[in-house]
Design a protein around this motif. Structure first.
Motif, short mmCIF file in Angstrom:
data_model
loop_
_atom_site.label_atom_id
_atom_site.label_comp_id
_atom_site.label_asym_id
_atom_site.label_seq_id
_atom_site.Cartn_x
_atom_site.Cartn_y
_atom_site.Cartn_z
N THR A 36 28.65 -8.74 34.68
CA THR A 36 29.42 -8.70 35.92
C THR A 36 30.89 -8.96 35.62
N GLY A 37 31.76 -8.47 36.51
CA GLY A 37 33.20 -8.69 36.38
C GLY A 37 33.86 -7.86 35.30
N VAL A 38 33.26 -6.75 34.96
CA VAL A 38 33.79 -5.90 33.90
C VAL A 38 34.77 -4.88 34.50
N GLY A 53 28.29 0.54 19.95
CA GLY A 53 27.45 -0.64 19.72
C GLY A 53 28.25 -1.80 19.15
N GLN A 54 29.09 -1.51 18.18
CA GLN A 54 29.93 -2.56 17.58
C GLN A 54 30.94 -3.07 18.60
N HIS A 55 31.50 -2.17 19.39
CA HIS A 55 32.45 -2.58 20.43
C HIS A 55 31.75 -3.50 21.44
N HIS A 59 33.22 -7.15 21.97
CA HIS A 59 34.05 -7.30 23.16
C HIS A 59 33.29 -7.55 24.46
N ILE A 60 32.29 -6.78 24.75
CA ILE A 60 31.58 -6.93 26.02
C ILE A 60 30.71 -8.18 26.01
N ARG A 61 29.86 -8.29 25.01
CA ARG A 61 28.90 -9.40 24.94
C ARG A 61 29.58 -10.76 24.91
N THR A 62 30.74 -10.84 24.31
CA THR A 62 31.42 -12.13 24.15
C THR A 62 32.41 -12.46 25.27
N GLN A 63 32.80 -11.46 26.06
CA GLN A 63 33.87 -11.70 27.04
C GLN A 63 33.43 -11.68 28.50
N PHE A 64 32.25 -11.15 28.78
CA PHE A 64 31.84 -11.02 30.18
C PHE A 64 30.51 -11.73 30.43
#
Length: 68
Positions: A36-38, A53-55, A59-64
């Motif tokens: 959420t909040g992406v 997948g690396q992105h 970035h996604i998994r750690t920031q949102f």
């Protein structure tokens, strides 16, 4: 809900709901994750990355916030 085309070894499909920033990711192994909040630009950056997948991992998994 908007579906993004993605070419990835680990990600099968990506769906994004711009009105509330919900990002749904379906992996090739059958797992599904929802964030959420992406912002739209973050979702686009992932699907357009040389390695989505690396992105996602960096970035996604750690920031949102993951909600599912």
């Amino acid at each position: 809900m908007q579906e993004f085309q993605v070419s990835s070894k680990i990600i099968k499909s990506v769906f994004f709901r711009p009105e509330d920033g919900q990002l749904y990711i379906r992996f090739r192994n059958g797992e599904e994750r929802q964030f959420t909040g992406v912002p739209r630009k973050a979702a686009l950056a992932m699907v357009k990355a040389p390695s989505p997948g690396q992105h996602y991992i960096e970035h996604i998994r750690t920031q949102f916030e993951r909600v599912a």
